[in-house]
Design an enzyme around this catalytic site. Structure first.
Site, PDB file in Angstrom:
ATOM      1  N   ASN A   9      36.231  15.232   7.006  1.00  0.00           N
ATOM      2  CA  ASN A   9      35.607  15.610   8.257  1.00  0.00           C
ATOM      3  C   ASN A   9      34.113  14.665   8.204  1.00  0.00           C
ATOM      4  O   ASN A   9      33.150  15.126   7.516  1.00  0.00           O
ATOM      5  CB  ASN A   9      35.191  16.938   8.367  1.00  0.00           C
ATOM      6  CG  ASN A   9      34.542  17.200   9.666  1.00  0.00           C
ATOM      7  OD1 ASN A   9      33.904  16.572  10.601  1.00  0.00           O
ATOM      8  ND2 ASN A   9      34.204  18.707   9.905  1.00  0.00           N
ATOM      9  N   LYS A  16      32.632  16.260   4.740  1.00  0.00           N
ATOM     10  CA  LYS A  16      33.200  17.459   4.064  1.00  0.00           C
ATOM     11  C   LYS A  16      34.630  17.052   3.776  1.00  0.00           C
ATOM     12  O   LYS A  16      35.321  16.246   4.749  1.00  0.00           O
ATOM     13  CB  LYS A  16      33.349  18.690   5.313  1.00  0.00           C
ATOM     14  CG  LYS A  16      31.963  19.434   5.538  1.00  0.00           C
ATOM     15  CD  LYS A  16      31.926  20.452   6.464  1.00  0.00           C
ATOM     16  CE  LYS A  16      30.756  20.921   6.741  1.00  0.00           C
ATOM     17  NZ  LYS A  16      30.693  22.126   7.851  1.00  0.00           N
ATOM     18  N   ARG A  91      39.533  14.571  10.871  1.00  0.00           N
ATOM     19  CA  ARG A  91      39.185  15.413  12.054  1.00  0.00           C
ATOM     20  C   ARG A  91      38.330  14.387  13.044  1.00  0.00           C
ATOM     21  O   ARG A  91      37.275  13.888  12.676  1.00  0.00           O
ATOM     22  CB  ARG A  91      38.205  16.569  11.533  1.00  0.00           C
ATOM     23  CG  ARG A  91      37.851  17.582  12.856  1.00  0.00           C
ATOM     24  CD  ARG A  91      36.980  18.538  12.175  1.00  0.00           C
ATOM     25  NE  ARG A  91      36.514  19.279  13.294  1.00  0.00           N
ATOM     26  CZ  ARG A  91      35.165  19.529  13.954  1.00  0.00           C
ATOM     27  NH1 ARG A  91      34.324  18.970  13.214  1.00  0.00           N
ATOM     28  NH2 ARG A  91      34.922  20.277  14.800  1.00  0.00           N
ATOM     29  N   HIS A 180      37.398  22.924  19.530  1.00  0.00           N
ATOM     30  CA  HIS A 180      37.915  23.989  18.118  1.00  0.00           C
ATOM     31  C   HIS A 180      39.324  23.866  18.462  1.00  0.00           C
ATOM     32  O   HIS A 180      39.962  25.077  18.087  1.00  0.00           O
ATOM     33  CB  HIS A 180      37.117  25.455  18.309  1.00  0.00           C
ATOM     34  CG  HIS A 180      35.906  25.323  17.835  1.00  0.00           C
ATOM     35  ND1 HIS A 180      34.994  26.307  18.571  1.00  0.00           N
ATOM     36  CD2 HIS A 180      35.105  24.881  17.231  1.00  0.00           C
ATOM     37  CE1 HIS A 180      33.600  26.265  18.012  1.00  0.00           C
ATOM     38  NE2 HIS A 180      33.813  25.208  17.093  1.00  0.00           N
ATOM     39  N   GLY A 210      31.717  31.248  15.399  1.00  0.00           N
ATOM     40  CA  GLY A 210      30.925  30.872  14.193  1.00  0.00           C
ATOM     41  C   GLY A 210      29.679  30.343  14.772  1.00  0.00           C
ATOM     42  O   GLY A 210      29.123  30.989  15.785  1.00  0.00           O
ATOM     43  N   GLY A 212      29.193  27.406  15.881  1.00  0.00           N
ATOM     44  CA  GLY A 212      29.686  27.154  17.167  1.00  0.00           C
ATOM     45  C   GLY A 212      30.652  28.117  17.632  1.00  0.00           C
ATOM     46  O   GLY A 212      31.320  28.864  16.675  1.00  0.00           O
ATOM     47  N   ARG A 241      23.106  26.908  20.228  1.00  0.00           N
ATOM     48  CA  ARG A 241      23.338  26.403  21.739  1.00  0.00           C
ATOM     49  C   ARG A 241      23.318  27.289  22.541  1.00  0.00           C
ATOM     50  O   ARG A 241      23.683  28.614  22.471  1.00  0.00           O
ATOM     51  CB  ARG A 241      24.707  25.792  21.634  1.00  0.00           C
ATOM     52  CG  ARG A 241      25.110  24.591  20.730  1.00  0.00           C
ATOM     53  CD  ARG A 241      26.517  24.019  20.950  1.00  0.00           C
ATOM     54  NE  ARG A 241      26.827  22.983  20.202  1.00  0.00           N
ATOM     55  CZ  ARG A 241      27.845  22.955  19.321  1.00  0.00           C
ATOM     56  NH1 ARG A 241      28.816  23.930  19.156  1.00  0.00           N
ATOM     57  NH2 ARG A 241      28.146  21.921  18.524  1.00  0.00           N
ATOM     58  N   MET A 283      23.820  35.072  12.068  1.00  0.00           N
ATOM     59  CA  MET A 283      23.897  36.515  12.479  1.00  0.00           C
ATOM     60  C   MET A 283      23.542  37.647  11.307  1.00  0.00           C
ATOM     61  O   MET A 283      22.796  38.754  11.821  1.00  0.00           O
ATOM     62  CB  MET A 283      25.367  36.697  12.986  1.00  0.00           C
ATOM     63  CG  MET A 283      25.748  36.110  14.155  1.00  0.00           C
ATOM     64  SD  MET A 283      24.528  36.419  15.580  1.00  0.00           S
ATOM     65  CE  MET A 283      25.227  38.095  15.855  1.00  0.00           C
ATOM     66  N   VAL A 331      31.599  34.466  11.719  1.00  0.00           N
ATOM     67  CA  VAL A 331      31.245  35.480  12.333  1.00  0.00           C
ATOM     68  C   VAL A 331      32.505  36.409  12.638  1.00  0.00           C
ATOM     69  O   VAL A 331      32.454  37.694  12.487  1.00  0.00           O
ATOM     70  CB  VAL A 331      30.441  35.477  13.731  1.00  0.00           C
ATOM     71  CG1 VAL A 331      29.867  36.677  14.446  1.00  0.00           C
ATOM     72  CG2 VAL A 331      29.092  34.660  13.287  1.00  0.00           C
ATOM     73  N   ASN A 334      33.861  37.923   9.551  1.00  0.00           N
ATOM     74  CA  ASN A 334      33.068  38.517   8.542  1.00  0.00           C
ATOM     75  C   ASN A 334      32.008  39.731   9.129  1.00  0.00           C
ATOM     76  O   ASN A 334      31.588  40.474   8.277  1.00  0.00           O
ATOM     77  CB  ASN A 334      32.316  37.531   7.604  1.00  0.00           C
ATOM     78  CG  ASN A 334      33.192  36.759   6.977  1.00  0.00           C
ATOM     79  OD1 ASN A 334      34.141  37.153   6.100  1.00  0.00           O
ATOM     80  ND2 ASN A 334      33.285  35.331   7.326  1.00  0.00           N
ATOM     81  N   GLU A 384      41.502  25.180   9.303  1.00  0.00           N
ATOM     82  CA  GLU A 384      41.486  23.914  10.463  1.00  0.00           C
ATOM     83  C   GLU A 384      41.992  22.812   9.437  1.00  0.00           C
ATOM     84  O   GLU A 384      42.861  21.921   9.599  1.00  0.00           O
ATOM     85  CB  GLU A 384      40.204  23.507  11.059  1.00  0.00           C
ATOM     86  CG  GLU A 384      39.881  24.413  12.212  1.00  0.00           C
ATOM     87  CD  GLU A 384      38.441  24.322  12.477  1.00  0.00           C
ATOM     88  OE1 GLU A 384      38.376  23.748  13.422  1.00  0.00           O
ATOM     89  OE2 GLU A 384      37.484  24.898  11.955  1.00  0.00           O
TER      90      GLU A 384
END
Length: 409
Positions: A9, A16, A91, A180, A210, A212, A241, A283, A331, A334, A384
């Site tokens: 990625n 990554k 990706r 996504h 997440g 995003g 965003r 968060m 998010v 978790n 992913e």
């Protein structure tokens, strides 16, 4: 010998990567390259067999970074020529209307990915560059582009079409592409086995939440709608965003705050969302502020939940009901508080959350609603990298992609 795929990625200043075992679905080795092309020293992370290795040095180019990564495999293991590698999967955020399925990396597809950078300027260029470099470094291994937008290329026209002047929309390829998609496809395909229902006729809402965040509606495993649009800015409130916002806000700020296009882009994408409302995109920090009595943070979380529930309501109407709502990503997987708040809003419609299951941390896909809940509530960890690896391996095995590009003999 195990069969593996190296998933890459490439970002504008980072890479990554993960070596995925196709049989177990596990990441054998993984890492990160940071601060490529920056005036300060860059940073490498490499993890394998429970050991972590780090290196700091100036990283001028993606090629330098990827060469170092391949060196880590040789130095720390597993050696790629002994790991049964069958392909390298890349990706790509934006496939536009050009790519409705994964594609082999060729001179032509690299050029197409670069051309589509007008729709994803921060992503497609570096992703094309990463593929080009890896193709030169591993010329005998099939390289495959896997597009985030491909899954949502199946959207109905009524869903992907904006009420914009048709000539302008057609000329500049303006439509809902979503994002996504690799995650939404993986999760929605996993849900039937988790909830014990047949995929045919199953009405799903998937919440990929997440930093995003996006929502999607699927019927029988096919996408009916999704919240992200031409770009990943539209839809849910995110870490930095805005999500949905009246487009006239941009005109207003241009006229009254003297903001130019770049400033607005930065404001909407990097300095808004939870970050803009609370000072934190994480968060966990927002929850901490709320626990300390910060009313501003509480309002921000209420806005966040309000937007999610609004999309659930809209998608429930489009689907004609809902069988399963699934939470995924950082998010979603978790944050028990966010899940509880969403389900409390849905309680008048018969949604019942099992509080003990909701509060239990686990990496397993599972149902967290009570048996008598009107809608099944589930958590399915996204993967992913595994999804990209599987798509890459299929093309490598078939020897050809859907566009007629063939793996070199």
């Amino acid at each position: 010998m195990a069969k593996t795929v190296l998933v890459i990625n490439s970002g504008s200043s980072s890479i990554k990567y993960q070596l995925v075992d196709l049989e177990t679905g596990e990441g054998i080795a993984s890492g990160l390259v940071e601060k490529i092309g920056e005036p300060i020293d860059g940073h490498y992370k490499y993890e394998y067999n429970g050991e972590k290795h780090e290196l700091t040095e100036k990283i001028d180019t993606h090629e330098q970074g990827l060469k170092r990564v391949l060196g880590f495999f040789d130095e720390y293991g597993p050696k790629l020529d002994e790991a049964g590698i069958v392909g390298v999967g890349h990706r790509v955020v934006q496939g536009g209307a050009t790519f409705t399925a994964p594609a082999l990396v060729t001179d032509a597809t690299i050029a197409d990915v670069r051309r589509l950078a007008t729709l994803a300027p921060l992503h497609n260029g570096p992703e094309a560059q990463g593929a080009e470099v890896m193709r030169s470094l591993m010329p005998d291994i099939p390289q495959v582009f896997v597009f985030d937008t491909s899954f949502f290329s199946q959207l109905p026209a009524a869903s992907y079409t904006y009420a914009l002047n048709k000539e302008v929309a057609d000329k500049y390829q303006i439509r809902r592409y979503g994002a996504h998609g690799t995650s939404h496809e993986f999760v929605s395909a996993t849900v039937p086995s988790v909830v014990g229902k047949d995929a045919e006729g199953l009405k799903q809402i998937v919440l990929h939440i997440g930093n995003g965040a996006s929502a999607s509606a699927e019927l029988s495993g096919k996408p009916l709608d999704t919240s992200m649009g031409l770009t990943p800015l539209e839809g849910l409130v995110m870490g930095s965003r805005t999500g949905d916002i009246d487009p006239a806000v941009a005109f207003y700020l241009q006229r009254n705050a003297d903001m130019d296009v770049d400033q607005l882009d930065d404001l909407f994408n990097k300095r808004s969302g939870m970050m803009g409302m609370t000072g934190f995109g994480d968060m966990r920090e927002v929850h901490r502020l709320i626990a300390e009595g910060d009313d501003n943070a509480k309002l921000a979380l209420d806005v966040y939940i309000h937007r999610i529930v609004s999309y659930i309501g809209a998608y429930a109407a489009q689907l004609g009901g809902v069988d399963v709502i699934t939470f995924t990503a950082g998010v979603g997987e978790n944050d028990e508080i966010v899940r509880r708040m969403v389900c409390e809003k849905l309680a008048p419609f018969g949604v019942k959350l099992d509080q003990e299951k909701n509060d239990t941390r686990s990496k397993e896909a599972r149902v967290i609603s009570t048996p008598d809940s009107s809608i099944i509530i589930a958590i399915v960890p996204t993967n992913e990298e595994l999804a990209i690896a599987r798509k890459t391996a299929k093309i490598a095995a078939d020897g050809v992609d859907e566009y007629g590009n063939k793996v070199a003999a």
